[in-house]
Design an enzyme around this catalytic site. Sequence first.
Site, PDB file in Angstrom:
ATOM      1  N   ASP A 168       0.941  -1.283  -0.118  1.00 58.07           N
ATOM      2  CA  ASP A 168       0.032  -0.117   0.037  1.00 58.07           C
ATOM      3  C   ASP A 168       0.934   1.103  -0.099  1.00 58.07           C
ATOM      4  OD1 ASP A 168      -2.249   1.756  -0.080  1.00 58.07           O
ATOM      5  OD2 ASP A 168      -3.245   0.736   1.536  1.00 58.07           O
TER       6      ASP A 168
HETATM    7  C1  BGC Z   1      -5.255   3.005   0.376  1.00 59.35           C
HETATM    8  C2  BGC Z   1      -5.641   1.948  -0.566  1.00 59.35           C
HETATM    9  C3  BGC Z   1      -5.704   2.433  -1.903  1.00 59.35           C
HETATM   10  C4  BGC Z   1      -4.102   3.280  -2.198  1.00 59.35           C
HETATM   11  C5  BGC Z   1      -3.980   3.727  -3.633  1.00 59.35           C
HETATM   12  C6  BGC Z   1      -3.931   3.990  -0.109  1.00 59.35           C
HETATM   13  O1  BGC Z   1      -3.490   5.055   0.863  1.00 59.35           O
HETATM   14  O2  BGC Z   1      -4.894   2.510   1.430  1.00 59.35           O
HETATM   15  O3  BGC Z   1      -6.866   1.546  -0.278  1.00 59.35           O
HETATM   16  O4  BGC Z   1      -5.551   1.534  -2.837  1.00 59.35           O
HETATM   17  O5  BGC Z   1      -3.819   4.275  -1.369  1.00 59.35           O
HETATM   18  O6  BGC Z   1      -4.808   5.072  -4.022  1.00 59.35           O
END
Ligand code: BGC
Length: 761
Positions: free
Chosen positions: A328
């Site tokens: 993530d």
């Molecule tokens: C979130 C994810 C998301 C990613 C990309 C992160 O901060 O936890 O769910 O897919 O950002 O935007």
Amino acid sequence: MRISHFFLYILGLVLILPACEPSEQPSTPSFSERRNLERTDNAEIESKIDQLLAEMTLEEKIGQMMQINNSEYSLSENRGTHFGAPPDVQVSIDTTKLITFIEKYKIGSFLNGVAVSKERWRDYSQQLQEVNMRYNRLKIPIIYGVDHMHGANYLENSTIFPHSINIAATFRTQFSTDEAVAVGQETAAIGHHWIFCPVVDLGANPVWPRFYETYGEDPYLSSVMGAAYVKGLQDNVNTAPYRQAATAKHFIGYSDPDNGWDRTPADISDQRLQEFFVPPFQALVDAGIKSFMINGGEVSGIPVHASYELLTALLRDQMGFKGVVVTDWEDVVRLHSQHKVAKDMKEATYKAVMAGIDMSMTPYTTNFFDALKELVEEGRVPLERIDLSVARVLRLKLELGLFEDPYPVQTNPPATRSEENVKNALEAARESLVLIKNEGILPLAKDTRKLVVAGMNADSKRGLSGGWTLRWIPDSDDLFPSYVPTVFSALKKEFDQTQVELATAADIASKATNADAIILAVGEEPYSETPGNIYDMNLDKDQQDLIKRAQATGKPVILIMVAGRPRLVTELLPETGAFLWAGLPGFEGGTAIAEVLSGKVNPSGKMPFTYPAFVSHWYPYNHKNMERFFSHADSMNTIAGFGHGLSYTSFSYTDLKLDKSQITGQESTTASITITNTGNRAGKESVLWFVKDEVGTVTRPVRALKHFEKITLQPGESKTLTFEVNPHEDLSYPSKSGEKVLEPGDFKVICGGLEKAFVLN
Ligand code: BGC
């Protein structure tokens, strides 16, 4: 759990390694053995992977393991697409910056977006890929990732479905599939290859700000809803030649942080993890999901991004996942900067890679590139380890057909908001609304003369859709298309013979004097992730004050909760005539709410989570026996239990039978029950089947959902439904290391308030 998985579990048991630092892990099997084990039977794809790996330099390989945010090559100086620059600038390309990423760092993936037109997305994807194809020596296509969380939320004029918590309340997996199909139809051809959905984190903590992205508190419900999404997205042949990959988020334990806040530590026992958190993710692996994204928090003291035990022993060896694992946001560097389990970025990279990540969503910097290169050159990270991840990434790109045609559609992109998709989103919104309380007030009478409408979400478009709509956090209704109704505008349309008036706390008393009822749409402003952290689950004082003022008028009050999680209004409920949980029903939500209030739609949603009554005391429906030992009855601890939901008709459950009351582990027993519509209008009823294991070596939940079915019944009509209880799937539970345990003894099948005992010999 299906029987076939039993064998996988057993195999997993044998392969699971003891927990220790990633640096000490000799991978078993070895990295190259793993690579061989993961080969598919598509010889063409596998030989292309071999050929590319043979030709690629180390730098080219590392570049395929990186994902950069689109802000870093956009014309905007603002960091991140989450905030700042206007959308057109965010989805734009500064070619010089992009060339650097591709030529120097060989980056293989980019991500993110905001809602711009489909033509703009198509042109953007075309330009991105053209630059890549010119500067990427081996012509390895870019894979682009987008957070479409409830329909194509990062596309202008798209179909916006209710959020997952509402989809769960429908108890109809078809809506999950419909949502994914709509995403495919609207975005597959414009270069959105990789969809960061579904979230199958268990809705275990109602304070957690991402609660609304989940399918609620039950692992079985999350499993089938998530799997239905994957099928709808990945198996959709109608988007050919374009294909998309789904992503299982966020593996694992993210949703139960001890303090309820985003990305904070969770302490979860191994057995609880196996029984409640693993199954939804396992269901996605079984549905063929192509990628996993990792929880940025820690579980039982180890950040998941640094956990070989979770990322390799559990996910790969026990669960059998063979696809791509992406980190993530910034979560490799955070092993150093936040979690402090690595002394610098290089050690953080070492830990994450050796634990099992394949791609780092860096997302702003290229320091992962330098760190990993040094680690390989020093011999600390074997080249075979790199090849294992790169093979997975290349396989994903090949399977999506990106090598055959990396470009988006060259003509007009497919139409958005087709009649079919909007109809499905509206139907999903209708069936997701849960009528928690109704003292004969709803549906509102046809000859209602005047309705007063108030509350922070009474005339708010963004309130109904929540976070991840058009933006990461939509902070203004000006972003929304004019055709999106609010609760107020939808009520005016639905009650076109009635005077429908908007009120504030200041004038609600005077406006209500000649009103028949007051409708209050309360709840939350949109939030996503950390900005959604709260100090108090109670609805804030101003909104409580509004409710009290409305109640003081003596008029019937209809309370509608438009929020991503259960906000508490416990003390105000006795004076409230009707209480409707609306969750985050999306673009069509206003219409759906108005139709339920008028009675055009008979409500049929059921709670996918337990709505607690008190801030400091909540437990899920599938709690342990001892959790209620000293406490009050359910009705005092909860506002609405799991599966609760009223209708404008009534249903009776009779004749619960089992064809066998004694079975062995090799046999099944079939339960049947008759449901009758005993009211005077047609209605839909979700029939939920639970199993209770009376005695277990590991304490058992008081009941566990195993099957459900939603039916429509005309007045007076009856249907008999069956549920086949399969011991290995329905009566077993996992040990702390994932081995299935099936203990003989007394069980019960429970449905519609009836129960029948049987014995497993
Ligand atoms: C979130 C994810 C998301 C990613 C990309 C992160 O901060 O936890 O769910 O897919 O950002 O935007």
